[in-house]
Design an enzyme around this catalytic site. Structure first.
Site, PDB file in Angstrom:
ATOM      1  N   ARG A   1       0.792  -1.241   0.000  1.00 45.85           N
ATOM      2  CA  ARG A   1       0.000   0.000   0.000  1.00 45.85           C
ATOM      3  C   ARG A   1       0.817   1.280   0.000  1.00 45.85           C
ATOM      4  O   ARG A   1       0.261   2.353   0.188  1.00 45.85           O
ATOM      5  CB  ARG A   1      -0.997  -0.034   1.165  1.00 45.85           C
ATOM      6  CG  ARG A   1      -1.955  -1.197   1.000  1.00 45.85           C
ATOM      7  CD  ARG A   1      -3.040  -1.314   2.037  1.00 45.85           C
ATOM      8  NE  ARG A   1      -3.793  -2.515   1.725  1.00 45.85           N
ATOM      9  CZ  ARG A   1      -3.501  -3.724   2.197  1.00 45.85           C
ATOM     10  NH1 ARG A   1      -2.507  -3.884   3.050  1.00 45.85           N
ATOM     11  NH2 ARG A   1      -4.207  -4.774   1.824  1.00 45.85           N
TER      12      ARG A   1
ATOM     13  N   GLU B   1      -5.355 -14.401   8.656  1.00 50.58           N
ATOM     14  CA  GLU B   1      -5.877 -15.675   8.162  1.00 50.58           C
ATOM     15  C   GLU B   1      -4.898 -16.823   8.388  1.00 50.58           C
ATOM     16  O   GLU B   1      -5.175 -17.964   7.996  1.00 50.58           O
ATOM     17  CB  GLU B   1      -6.210 -15.558   6.674  1.00 50.58           C
ATOM     18  CG  GLU B   1      -7.536 -14.869   6.398  1.00 50.58           C
ATOM     19  CD  GLU B   1      -7.573 -13.436   6.909  1.00 50.58           C
ATOM     20  OE1 GLU B   1      -8.485 -13.149   7.722  1.00 50.58           O
ATOM     21  OE2 GLU B   1      -6.720 -12.622   6.532  1.00 50.58           O
TER      22      GLU B   1
ATOM     23  N   ASN C   1      -9.647  -8.995  12.154  1.00 49.96           N
ATOM     24  CA  ASN C   1     -10.493 -10.092  12.611  1.00 49.96           C
ATOM     25  C   ASN C   1      -9.754 -11.016  13.577  1.00 49.96           C
ATOM     26  O   ASN C   1      -8.548 -11.196  13.481  1.00 49.96           O
ATOM     27  CB  ASN C   1     -10.971 -10.920  11.417  1.00 49.96           C
ATOM     28  CG  ASN C   1      -9.814 -11.510  10.624  1.00 49.96           C
ATOM     29  OD1 ASN C   1      -9.161 -10.796   9.875  1.00 49.96           O
ATOM     30  ND2 ASN C   1      -9.548 -12.792  10.787  1.00 49.96           N
TER      31      ASN C   1
ATOM     32  N   ASP D   1     -15.776 -11.932   9.750  1.00 49.06           N
ATOM     33  CA  ASP D   1     -14.541 -11.362   9.213  1.00 49.06           C
ATOM     34  C   ASP D   1     -14.687  -9.883   8.891  1.00 49.06           C
ATOM     35  O   ASP D   1     -14.256  -9.415   7.839  1.00 49.06           O
ATOM     36  CB  ASP D   1     -14.065 -12.114   7.964  1.00 49.06           C
ATOM     37  CG  ASP D   1     -12.720 -11.576   7.448  1.00 49.06           C
ATOM     38  OD1 ASP D   1     -11.823 -11.372   8.276  1.00 49.06           O
ATOM     39  OD2 ASP D   1     -12.589 -11.350   6.243  1.00 49.06           O
TER      40      ASP D   1
ATOM     41  N   ASP E   1     -13.039  -7.119   9.553  1.00 48.93           N
ATOM     42  CA  ASP E   1     -11.808  -6.432   9.988  1.00 48.93           C
ATOM     43  C   ASP E   1     -12.052  -4.963  10.310  1.00 48.93           C
ATOM     44  O   ASP E   1     -12.738  -4.275   9.556  1.00 48.93           O
ATOM     45  CB  ASP E   1     -10.759  -6.486   8.870  1.00 48.93           C
ATOM     46  CG  ASP E   1      -9.926  -7.746   8.906  1.00 48.93           C
ATOM     47  OD1 ASP E   1     -10.387  -8.733   9.480  1.00 48.93           O
ATOM     48  OD2 ASP E   1      -8.821  -7.740   8.361  1.00 48.93           O
TER      49      ASP E   1
END
Length: 601
Positions: free
Chosen positions: A132, A194, A278, A320, A322
């Protein structure tokens, strides 16, 4: 609903002139020059607003492509370039190449940095090999590589000044976020929720890369840097070991809550703000309790890392959702009183407004009317459920301790908005929010933790809400009313970051590849151009040679475009995104190009 009035002000940027003398004066001064774009978020307040106004609502329709630059990488291009004087710094997904381009010399490549990384990091990157962006300070460019190496490069020649490892990819820890520079420190998070990674925020010295402090998302107080008596949640002390007592046994050690989003900073308070993601696993039955402090907004002291306040948006997350999306700092008039507020458009579909000095919850409203997993956030301070979402039982995936296959949950796991950042215009008082308009079916299953292996425990499928064909909206959010001022429907999710300008124009990109310009007040489309690939990058602007430019990375990918980016075809692959976005193949293909626009001479 509490009425919120937004003032026409420069938000936190106005505080810079009177900020602490120890703040990074160079970067603060540079960020006040609208000709440059010196940090990934535009400014410390995450406004993504530019004072440049050569391009206006009246002339934006005349925009033309000025130049393009191929990055040489064909995966999802999130983030955007930095512009510092005559230099532009462009980053890529894995292998995380950084280019320095001389804008004054026909965009000549001055230097190129290409790290040598183990390709085994690719399989442990959850949702494409994205990065990013880079940051600048003290004559250095800072990059957080996929393999978690934080590297400082000499901005003049690209040579490595120092590097340090922030995590361990063999355990599923990866780097996707843009580092941010607050005072004399580089702030960097970690990805890998994850894979059972325990989230953390780390501060490194910009001079030599030495670790100054690290605060985890869950664990004992000594790990989270929480003071049980002084750190508050909704105005009350959190109590001893709040980061472990809502977890079963030692599961907090693989608890998720990763920190791969955007970070903001208030120099007056000396606080940084960010969200944690999450909890691990996605199967809620395997982790009873609120799972603190996943899904949480954090306010940390920049010097020490100590936590002033926390607020958990989605306790015991079952979907999930987040909480990593950006925190926008915009001072607002609430009930006749000016408040220093934080505005957050969460994955769970609620737009939150809090007092950033103490964490007081001021407002929480749905910013997509199709959100159905909860009826509302309880705003009654006398209620036992104050500040918590009131979950609709039929959309819970953990009913009476049993795994339940649930259909029609809105939003889907990628949320009403994922990491794609919103923009705020002090001129209009509106927040411009790129959103997903997607629902899902959710099937949890039991999963065993193995270091470095996926720790998900759910199968998903995604689709537009019932009765709708569009999978995305671009929303102008009016905080005065807690409603949308206007909405633009898009065929696919809007996975691009927005840009607002003093010219009265707002820019964003689409997954099909269009750069679009719309009127900031009305949402009327004023311009569109089809770039070589789908856009998941953040639109930026700068001035060079007396001309204002608009720049964006074109390169489809990210979670929504993972099917295209990674060549996946199983509808449930990509955590459910491949099937939901299968039609994207009909509109765009892989790419990696920076495209810059300007008005004709």
């Amino acid at each position: 609903m509490r009425t919120i009035l937004v003032t026409s002000c420069l938000g936190v940027m106005m505080a810079f002139a009177g900020g602490p003398a120890s703040a990074n004066d160079e970067l603060i001064k540079m960020s006040q020059n609208p000709k440059d774009w010196v940090m990934p978020t535009g400014d410390y307040a995450n406004h993504r607003f530019s004072q440049l106004k050569q391009i206006t609502a009246e002339n934006v329709g005349k925009l033309q492509v000025a130049w393009m630059f191929s990055t040489g990488v064909l995966r999802g291009h999130e983030g955007g370039p930095l512009v510092i004087g005559d230099m532009m710094y462009v980053h890529t997904p894995f292998p995380n190449i950084v280019y320095a381009l001389n804008l004054k010399d026909d965009n000549k490549i001055v230097w190129k940095y290409e790290p040598k990384q183990d390709p085994n990091v690719i399989p442990v990157m959850c949702c494409d090999t994205v990065n990013r962006g880079v940051s600048y300070a003290d004559g250095k460019i800072f990059l957080h590589q996929s393999d978690t190496t934080l590297v400082a490069l000499d901005a003049k020649d690209g040579k490595v000044v120092w590097s340090v490892k922030n995590g361990d990819p063999s355990k599923g820890e990866t780097g996707t976020s843009a580092p941010m520079i607050f005072k004399d420190k580089v702030m960097v998070g970690i990805s890998g929720g994850e894979f059972g990674v325990r989230g953390s925020m780390s501060a490194y010295n910009i001079k030599d890369g030495k670790l100054v402090w690290r605060g985890y998302s869950m664990g004992p107080d000594s790990d989270t840097l929480i003071d049980p008596e002084k750190t508050t949640n909704l105005g009350k002390p959190v109590g001893k070991d709040s980061g472990t007592n809502t977890w079963e046994g030692d599961q907090w050690k693989i608890g998720g809550g990763t920190t791969w989003g955007w970070y903001s900073y208030d120099p007056e308070q000396n606080l940084m703000f960010y969200g944690s993601g999450n909890p691990s696993t996605w199967n809620p039955k395997q982790r009873p309790g609120d799972n603190r402090w996943s899904m949480t907004i954090w306010a940390r002291d920049v010097d020490t890392g100590k936590v002033k306040w926390v607020y958990q948006m989605t306790p015991h997350d079952e979907w999930d959702y987040d909480g990593v999306n950006e925190m926008i700092l915009a001072d607002q008039n609430i009930g006749g009183t000016m408040r220093k507020t934080l505005v957050h458009f969460d994955r769970n579909g609620f737009a939150y407004v809090l007092d950033r000095t103490n964490g007081e919850l001021l407002s929480a409203e749905k910013y997509d009317p199709k959100v159905n997993w909860a009826t509302k956030v309880d705003m009654d301070k006398n209620s036992k459920t104050y500040g918590r979402p009131l979950v609709v039982k039929e959309f819970s995936t953990d009913q009476q301790g049993e795994d339940v296959n649930v259909k029609g949950i809105c939003p889907a796991a990628l949320g009403t908005k994922d990491e794609q950042p919103a923009a705020y215009s002090p001129d209009t008082g509106l927040f411009y929010v790129p959103t997903n308009h997607v629902c899902m079916d959710y099937e949890p299953f039991r999963v065993k933790y193995t270091a470095g292996q996926p720790y998900v425990g759910a199968t998903l499928s995604m689709y537009p809400p019932p009765g709708d064909k569009n999978m995305g909206n671009f929303v102008a959010w009016d905080a005065k009313t807690g409603k949308a001022a206007w909405t633009i429907n898009e065929q696919f999710s809007v996975w691009s970051g927005a840009l607002a300008t003093a010219g009265g124009v707002v820019f964003y990109g689409t997954l099909e590849g269009y750069l679009k310009a719309v009127d900031a007040k009305t949402g009327k489309e004023l311009y569109r151009f089809k770039t070589p690939s789908g856009i998941i990058g953040n639109v930026t602007t700068y001035e060079q040679g007396g001309k204002q430019y608009i720049a964006v990375l074109s390169g489809v990918g990210g979670w929504a475009g993972i099917g295209l980016a990674a060549g996946l075809t199983d509808p449930t692959a990509g955590l459910g995104a491949v099937g939901g976005y299968a039609a994207l193949n009909n509109y765009t293909a892989l790419g990696g190009t920076l495209v810059a626009f300007k008005l004709p001479d």
